[in-house]
Each structure stands twice: as C-alpha cells, then as structure tokens.
Design a protein around this motif. Sequence first.
Motif, PDB file in Angstrom:
ATOM      1  N   SER A  85      31.468  15.746  66.580  1.00 15.86           N
ATOM      2  CA  SER A  85      30.342  15.162  65.860  1.00 15.86           C
ATOM      3  C   SER A  85      31.336  16.276  64.704  1.00 15.86           C
ATOM      4  CB  SER A  85      28.885  15.792  66.196  1.00 15.86           C
ATOM      5  OG  SER A  85      28.980  17.005  66.496  1.00 15.86           O
ATOM      6  N   ARG A  86      31.431  17.172  65.031  1.00 16.35           N
ATOM      7  CA  ARG A  86      32.231  18.258  63.918  1.00 16.35           C
ATOM      8  C   ARG A  86      33.383  18.076  63.300  1.00 16.35           C
ATOM      9  NH1 ARG A  86      33.822  22.912  61.928  1.00 16.35           N
ATOM     10  NH2 ARG A  86      34.429  23.529  63.743  1.00 16.35           N
ATOM     11  N   TRP A  87      34.200  17.564  62.866  1.00 19.97           N
ATOM     12  CA  TRP A  87      35.799  17.176  63.014  1.00 19.97           C
ATOM     13  C   TRP A  87      35.834  17.838  61.422  1.00 19.97           C
ATOM     14  CZ3 TRP A  87      38.395  13.796  65.842  1.00 19.97           C
ATOM     15  CH2 TRP A  87      37.950  13.231  66.686  1.00 19.97           C
ATOM     16  N   ILE A  88      37.549  18.653  62.092  1.00 16.36           N
ATOM     17  CA  ILE A  88      38.117  19.665  61.356  1.00 16.36           C
ATOM     18  C   ILE A  88      39.833  18.706  60.861  1.00 16.36           C
ATOM     19  CG2 ILE A  88      38.951  21.879  60.847  1.00 16.36           C
ATOM     20  CD1 ILE A  88      36.765  22.080  63.923  1.00 16.36           C
ATOM     21  N   SER A  89      39.447  19.032  59.465  1.00 17.31           N
ATOM     22  CA  SER A  89      40.984  18.646  58.605  1.00 17.31           C
ATOM     23  C   SER A  89      42.027  19.563  59.562  1.00 17.31           C
ATOM     24  CB  SER A  89      41.212  18.372  57.709  1.00 17.31           C
ATOM     25  OG  SER A  89      40.322  16.845  57.085  1.00 17.31           O
ATOM     26  N   TRP A  90      43.528  19.205  59.667  1.00 18.39           N
ATOM     27  CA  TRP A  90      43.987  20.505  60.405  1.00 18.39           C
ATOM     28  C   TRP A  90      44.877  21.083  58.815  1.00 18.39           C
ATOM     29  CZ3 TRP A  90      49.049  20.544  59.916  1.00 18.39           C
ATOM     30  CH2 TRP A  90      50.476  21.402  60.129  1.00 18.39           C
ATOM     31  N   ARG A  91      45.669  22.188  58.556  1.00 14.08           N
ATOM     32  CA  ARG A  91      46.280  22.632  57.963  1.00 14.08           C
ATOM     33  C   ARG A  91      46.900  23.624  58.483  1.00 14.08           C
ATOM     34  NH1 ARG A  91      41.292  22.243  55.725  1.00 14.08           N
ATOM     35  NH2 ARG A  91      41.310  21.277  53.525  1.00 14.08           N
ATOM     36  N   ASN A  92      48.663  23.708  57.675  1.00 10.00           N
ATOM     37  CA  ASN A  92      49.338  24.550  58.046  1.00 10.00           C
ATOM     38  C   ASN A  92      49.199  26.033  57.926  1.00 10.00           C
ATOM     39  OD1 ASN A  92      49.892  24.581  55.615  1.00 10.00           O
ATOM     40  ND2 ASN A  92      52.227  23.340  55.620  1.00 10.00           N
ATOM     41  N   ARG A  93      49.783  26.641  57.660  1.00  3.59           N
ATOM     42  CA  ARG A  93      50.073  28.359  57.434  1.00  3.59           C
ATOM     43  C   ARG A  93      49.619  28.232  56.163  1.00  3.59           C
ATOM     44  NH1 ARG A  93      49.103  30.882  61.990  1.00  3.59           N
ATOM     45  NH2 ARG A  93      50.059  30.113  63.924  1.00  3.59           N
ATOM     46  N   GLN A  94      50.161  27.585  55.461  1.00  2.00           N
ATOM     47  CA  GLN A  94      50.340  28.253  53.745  1.00  2.00           C
ATOM     48  C   GLN A  94      49.126  26.660  53.280  1.00  2.00           C
ATOM     49  OE1 GLN A  94      53.647  27.531  55.926  1.00  2.00           O
ATOM     50  NE2 GLN A  94      53.259  29.125  55.299  1.00  2.00           N
ATOM     51  N   GLY A  95      48.304  26.120  53.700  1.00  2.00           N
ATOM     52  CA  GLY A  95      47.274  25.169  53.629  1.00  2.00           C
ATOM     53  C   GLY A  95      47.306  23.875  53.531  1.00  2.00           C
ATOM     54  N   LYS A  96      48.842  23.823  53.750  1.00  2.00           N
ATOM     55  CA  LYS A  96      49.365  22.209  53.418  1.00  2.00           C
ATOM     56  C   LYS A  96      48.904  21.049  54.920  1.00  2.00           C
ATOM     57  CE  LYS A  96      53.617  19.160  52.861  1.00  2.00           C
ATOM     58  NZ  LYS A  96      54.366  19.197  53.219  1.00  2.00           N
ATOM     59  N   GLN A  97      47.999  19.901  54.752  1.00  2.00           N
ATOM     60  CA  GLN A  97      46.987  19.263  55.705  1.00  2.00           C
ATOM     61  C   GLN A  97      48.957  17.858  55.483  1.00  2.00           C
ATOM     62  OE1 GLN A  97      43.587  17.679  54.460  1.00  2.00           O
ATOM     63  NE2 GLN A  97      42.721  19.072  53.369  1.00  2.00           N
ATOM     64  N   VAL A  98      49.184  17.443  54.647  1.00  2.00           N
ATOM     65  CA  VAL A  98      50.106  16.188  54.598  1.00  2.00           C
ATOM     66  C   VAL A  98      50.910  16.697  55.566  1.00  2.00           C
ATOM     67  CG1 VAL A  98      51.439  14.493  53.885  1.00  2.00           C
ATOM     68  CG2 VAL A  98      49.324  14.880  53.226  1.00  2.00           C
ATOM     69  N   ILE A  99      51.353  15.318  56.882  1.00  2.00           N
ATOM     70  CA  ILE A  99      52.858  16.148  57.803  1.00  2.00           C
ATOM     71  C   ILE A  99      53.595  15.350  57.844  1.00  2.00           C
ATOM     72  CG2 ILE A  99      53.521  16.452  60.241  1.00  2.00           C
ATOM     73  CD1 ILE A  99      50.806  16.873  60.858  1.00  2.00           C
ATOM     74  N   GLU A 100      54.949  14.968  57.493  1.00  2.00           N
ATOM     75  CA  GLU A 100      56.268  14.547  57.415  1.00  2.00           C
ATOM     76  C   GLU A 100      55.660  13.625  58.711  1.00  2.00           C
ATOM     77  OE1 GLU A 100      61.234  14.599  56.291  1.00  2.00           O
ATOM     78  OE2 GLU A 100      59.730  15.740  56.319  1.00  2.00           O
ATOM     79  N   GLY A 101      56.431  12.562  58.741  1.00  2.00           N
ATOM     80  CA  GLY A 101      56.449  11.388  59.649  1.00  2.00           C
ATOM     81  C   GLY A 101      58.296  11.166  60.232  1.00  2.00           C
ATOM     82  N   ASN A 102      57.854   9.440  60.387  1.00  2.00           N
ATOM     83  CA  ASN A 102      59.392   8.809  60.531  1.00  2.00           C
ATOM     84  C   ASN A 102      60.300   8.673  59.130  1.00  2.00           C
ATOM     85  OD1 ASN A 102      56.885   8.319  62.488  1.00  2.00           O
ATOM     86  ND2 ASN A 102      59.488   9.031  63.438  1.00  2.00           N
ATOM     87  N   ARG A 103      61.391   7.646  59.803  1.00  2.00           N
ATOM     88  CA  ARG A 103      61.721   7.827  58.742  1.00  2.00           C
ATOM     89  C   ARG A 103      62.720   6.236  59.221  1.00  2.00           C
ATOM     90  NH1 ARG A 103      59.803  10.372  55.752  1.00  2.00           N
ATOM     91  NH2 ARG A 103      59.719  11.789  54.808  1.00  2.00           N
ATOM     92  N   ASN A 104      62.708   5.830  59.672  1.00  2.00           N
ATOM     93  CA  ASN A 104      62.657   4.528  61.355  1.00  2.00           C
ATOM     94  C   ASN A 104      61.951   4.025  61.990  1.00  2.00           C
ATOM     95  OD1 ASN A 104      63.573   5.772  63.231  1.00  2.00           O
ATOM     96  ND2 ASN A 104      65.396   6.426  62.140  1.00  2.00           N
ATOM     97  N   ALA A 105      61.780   3.117  62.362  1.00  2.00           N
ATOM     98  CA  ALA A 105      60.772   2.477  63.848  1.00  2.00           C
ATOM     99  C   ALA A 105      61.098   3.108  64.865  1.00  2.00           C
ATOM    100  CB  ALA A 105      60.657   1.085  63.288  1.00  2.00           C
TER     101      ALA A 105
END
Length: 868
Positions: free
Chosen positions: A127-147
């Motif tokens: 029911s309660r959803w939490i946005s993950w943050r790294n230890r510096q407060g950043k939410q966006v995670i670097e993903g893939n560069r190819n398929a």
Amino acid sequence: MKRQWDKHFPLLILLYLVGDVTSQVNPGVCRYPLGMSGGQIQDEDISASSQWSESTAARYGRLDFEEGDGAWCPERTVEPDSLKEFLQIDLRSLHFITLVGTQGRHAGGIGNEFAQMYKIKYSRDGSRWISWRNRQGKQVIEGNRNAYDIMLKDLEPPIIARFVRFMPVSDHSMNVCMRVELYGCEWLDGLVSYNAPAGEQMSLEGQPVHFNDSVYDGAVINSMTEGLGQLTDGMCGLDDFTHSHVYNVWPGYDYVGWTNESFPNGYVEIMFEFDRTRNFTTMKVHCNNMFTRHIKAFRQVVCYFRSEADWEATPLSFSPVVDDVNPSARFITVSLANHMASAMKCHFYFADTWMMFSEITFQSDTAMYNTTLAPPKTGSGPPTSTQPGDDPTHKIDDSNTRILIGCLVAIIFILVAIIVIILWRQVWQKMLEKASRRMLDDELTASLSLQSETFAYSHNNPSSSAPSEQESSSTYERIFPLGPDYQEPSRLIRKLPEFSHSSEEAALTSTVVAVTASKAPTATFAQDGVPHYAEADIVNLQGVTGGNTYAVPALTMDLLSGKDVAVEEFPRKLLTFKEKLGEGQFGEVHLCEAEGMQEFMDEDFSFDISDNQPVLVAVKMLRADANKNARNDFLKEIKIMSRLKDPNIIRLLAVCICSDPLCMITEYMENGDLNQFLSRHEPEGQLALISNAPTVSYGNLCYMATQIASGMRYLSSLNFVHRDLATRNCLVGKNYTIKIADFGMSRNLYSGDYYRIQGRAVLPIRWMSWESILLGKFTTASDVWAFGVTLWETLTFCNEQPYSQLTDEQVIENTGEFFRDQKRQVYLPQPVLCPDSVYKIMLNCWRRNTKERPSFQEIHRALLESQT
C-alpha cells in the motif's frame, strides 16, 4: 556460468532451510538471485502497468531469457518526467535486496529497445510505496547502453521490501523494453519498521557532526515513524565515528545518535514493528563506545512486548557491563527470553552524555497461528486470491487446515527425498573418485614429501631434514563450472613444471575442490604405497567457530595427546562475563575475567599482574546441543592445545569439562587483536604529530612480525597448518607482545574478510595461496603465503583489505593467473614504510612454486637480520 548457478539454486534453498538461521545480514554475502532468471518467481507474481502485446507481457521481463518477443515492453513510449509505466515483482515475503540487474530486448538480433535510465519504488505491505534514493539522495539509476548486455547495479543503501517496481526513465520520448533480476536474501528479522527520535547533532572541535538516519524511508519530523534505515542496512559503524565505510559522506554518517540533554527521563525509546507474531530469542545492538568523547553503550535496556492488542505489563530488563577500557564499537546481545510479540518497545538508558547505534538485529522463530494475514492492497499490483465480499482476516476453516497440513507433509517428503538423492550422489561421486585414483596411479608418480622426522624439528641439528608439508582436505563444493577446455588431470599434470613426473613436490589433495573462471582444472592422485591424506592422515578440528583451528597430522596428534589433558578443571563461578567476542556454528567465544587463575597455572607460566587481581581470558564454549562429532573435536582440540607451549602462541590455561557447556579457557591479550590495534595507530612522523594520534615505530612493527614468524616456526615444527593466519588472529599484549590465536572467523567484525562459497564454506581468500583456492591444498607453504599477506597488513597499519581494488571474484581470477604463470598475476604493492629487503621477503612468500617459498625458520632469521 549463470545456467550453472540456476541449476544449483534449488540445492542452495534446501541448504538454507536446513542450516543455521541468523538474523545478521551481511550485504557483501547477501547477493543471491531471487528468481526472475531462475524461474523461482512465478509468472503470476510479475505484473506491469501495461504491455505492448501479449508477447511482451510482464512475465517475459526475466533477465537473460528470450521467451515471447524477448522482454517486457510497455504499451506507450516513455516520456520525459513521466513515471506511469512500471514492471512489478512480488517476492511473496520480505527480502533484503542489495543488487539489481537490467537488460534490454535483443530477441536474437531483432530487437533493440532498452532503458537507459530507471527508478525503483518498493513496498513492504503493497500500500505505501517508497522511492529508492542512493546515499547522496539521487533516485535515477543508470541503465543499459545496448539491448543485450546485463547491467548490474548495487543498491546503496539496500532495501527491505516484498514488492519492487522498475520504472523506466528517459530524457526524450523513446520506446523501451526491460528484463530484470533482483539479488539479495530473505529478511529473517521480520522487522517492517522502527520508530525512534530523530538523530541529533554534536559539535566536535567547532564543526557539526550529524547523527541523523539519512537513509530512513519513513516519515521524519521530530521523530522517525513507519520506516527502516541505517539501523537495518547491514553496515556496522567503525570504532571512530568520524570515519565511515562510505565515501563522500559526513563524519558520524554510520551512526544514529542522541544526547541525554534532550531526554529528561534518561532513556531513548525505540519501537519495533514486525510482520507477524514471533518468538524472540535475542536482540543485537551495535553501539559506539568512544568514551573519550563521552560516548558509551547503553547502561540498561527495558523492553515491553505486544503480542495482540495490549502491551504486556511486565517488561524485560538487561544491563550490560559498562566498558571504560576498550573504546571499540561492539555488538551487545540482549536475551529476549523467548517472548512472543508482534511489536516491541525498548527504553535504552544513557551511560554517558551520548549514545550511538549503527545496527539493530533480531533473532526469532515465527509463531504459528491459525489465522491468515490480510492480502496486500495494490493499485495495479499482482492479483490476489481474495474473492469479492470475503473477509481478509477470517479464520481458516477445517477444510483449509487439512489442505495446509497435507501440503506441509508433502513438502517435507520432497525435502527428505532431495536430501537422500544428494547423499546418494555424493557417495557415488566418492566411489568414482577412488576408481579414478586407481587409474591415475599407473600414469603418475608424486611424492607426498612425508619425511621421517614428522613430529619435531631439531633446532640443534641444521643438517636434519626440514618438517614436511602436511596437507588437509577441504571438502567445499566446486564454485565455478568446468570450462570447455577442461583437461583430464593426467594430461594437465604433465604440462605443469611443479607437478611433473620428475618433480618432488607434494601431491594434490584428493578432494576435487574448485575450478575458477580461469578454467584451472584439478587433479587427484597419490604415490604408490603412500596413503592419501583424505583417507584419515589428517585430523580436522572443527572448533567452536565451525572452521578448522589447525589442520593436524593424525600421527602428530597421537603423539601430542597420548597423555591425559595437562590442564586443570576451573570453577565456572570464578568466571565473570565481559562481552561476546564471536560465535560460530558450534559455539561461542567470550571475553571473561577469571579470579584466582594463578593457582591453576603451570610453574613455567606467570601473569604480569598481582595474585589477587582477575585475569582477562577468552572462553571458547561449546553449545550444549552440539553433535557428537563436534564434542569429540572439541575435546581433541583441548588435548592438542594443552601441549602447545610457545611464547608466541595463545596458551590454554584451564578447562571446564565436568559439565555442559564444555569450555576451554585461553589467554587473552589486553590490547585486542593486531588488526584493530594497528588501525588505531599511525606511523611515526610529522602527520602523526599534527593529528596527535598514538604511533607505532617501524622497529616495533618488525618486532611484532618477527614474533608471528617465531610462533609459526613453532607450529610448523609440529607439522601444524594454521589455515587462517592474519592480523585478526594475532593478539597484542604489553610491550608489543604478539601471540597467535584463532578467533577471527567467529567475529562479526571480520565477516567481510571471508568469502562464502554457495552459502556454505567460508574462506579467507585474500590471505590464501593460489593452490589452496584452486586445488584445496593447505600446507606449511600455504601458511607462508598467508604470512606474507599478514606482514603486508602489518606494514600498512591495516588501513585496507589485501587486494582492496579487486572484488572477491577478481581475487579468485588472479589465482588463475598464478596457476597459468604467464606473468600476468597481480601482487600486493610495496607498503610505504617497507624497505626493499622486507618486500623481497613478501614476494618470496608468494612464489608460485611451493618449494621455492622460504620456511618459517628462514623468514624468522631474515626478519631478525633486517632489524640489525
């Protein structure tokens, strides 16, 4: 390699279920795939916000799988600043998640969609959803560069959740597809939230030091509510709170701390909520104890329990021993006396101005109740079995009870069948190995270097033969699959100069142990007429930690232990508990004070204190429920330890074996282990004068290293193989006195120094020789290798782990370079304080060919000469 892992994953689950359960989570070890790629997560537990087509549904979002159209793809393109699309996974129970993996849609070269960035949301109750943050407060995670490539990302901090959502992010409109995996382990504590006062701020030399819980995922105003954070992230704070395990953070980051000025009642209240009613046995609290800064562990804790709606009237109280001598941070274990509760409220009383915690864990058995839990409330989450109009908290009727019992019985029968199959396969494999040994006897001849003078080394006769290298088998499983270029042992052996027909080197151990990613094969053979060590020439003592204290040649043990135990029974009532040093599979190690110990000692041993003062001792205690083999090993260890009498080996002082639990009482040095001792000191110089830190001179470092070499020289003269030589296993007394011990493996403080193989064997790979890792061969020569690493630790003041720039897997791969001997292996660098002559000793200890490594007598002599 992944397929091989998936193949063994059910076995790992079985071993996990039947093995010892501990609530202490180690993020460095808790990195198992949770079942997207292996199939343990069912299709019905994978859902999504939308799908492009039936062939790109959520169930196809499994890492490294190409079913359907090759991945999960949402219906719409991903727009900037839009978080509408997500792939959701239901793990069915709380898990500690440390790592995530992502991949795009390749589909055999047809697809080329992937997520360049993504965010993660998680929930413990749906029911309660939490946005993950790294230890510096950043939410966006670097993903893939190819398929097609798999991108692995550590979650720092880790998350504790049942539901996880992957949400693709883009800075422009684009089509994305994802395949994912989660890595971690089950969250056995069952803790879903803790409520506590917000951490406070200290002024240290005019600078603010913040002790707030910076990764807490609940609400934080004046207090913290309905969340988890640094007290459950698996990372224990350092002795000095101004330093941290984490880079680029502020002083005090690892701790949540409070000052007594803010609490007129004299205590801090922390409330813990759990997923269900549990039977609690212990609570472990990791506390800072830097009393020079007016910081101490709690003076007393009073805990209240709630099992249903009301709190119990009678609380539980526990008072640890207040330590004004040792400033080291430590775990304090609080016995919870099997209280049944779903919530706990604890009052921690101040012992000084400040109180700081970095980790709180629980051990419990889940209580069995005949009720169901309400299904999680999910917006567009996974389907549930609840029908319209059902009461989600109704009691299970009799028919459901019968079905549940039937399922449990079926599961038990399946597990028993699996265990029988595994045992049968092991017996069959051993039979095949014996057959292969007989076949190889015709092709190979090798010496076991078993010389006639097995039991002692004559210091008065330099011409006498040196002590032989005794091997001990290590039966942990193969950890990497055999590569396609695997060769039969008989073919391989001719190619290795060290193990050729003309070589006089010792034979490989009879147990096939490991083949690393370097594809280094193993072999099994013995010389005609000479018994295999694995056939009972070696006595492996389990010890209370579950690891081997020493690998002892059987004949040597018979010589040493033929008489009665040469130590006296000590009255238990004269032992006063101070703190737990560590624990293992079969028992615990405690630091105690012993009164009147002088009366129980031999004439050749004396303490450097007056007769009426208590003596600081280490007590190794065997659990009362330990199996027969563990009890026999414990008594054998007592017999052997009673014969070890050397100024640089920890001495067995007395025993308590007339009743359970069995105990052996050994020396303990007042300055603790060498690793912690050196990490609190600095080398002499201008920098140390500026920081006003305690110092150790280079001469004293060499003096301590020389003592370690002397102690190992004594052990090797008896053909003892230590197998875990490191600074953590060397204790420091007055005037830089060193004595070798074996407590390191049992201490939580050093869990990161040991590499867990498939969740079972625990090995100090950064100190082990290449042949010990690849071939399972432990000899005096492998102890020499470990001494070289220990010497390196000493001259670097234990400021970092050996090969700190390499991961555990890269350390193992580096041993493959030693095996191939193509001059690509990586050596530990020369420490700043280390002269060339001493670094040459280290390099000689790390020679590939075991025969070219120096003996401990030669090392001892060389270190003495380096000090002149």
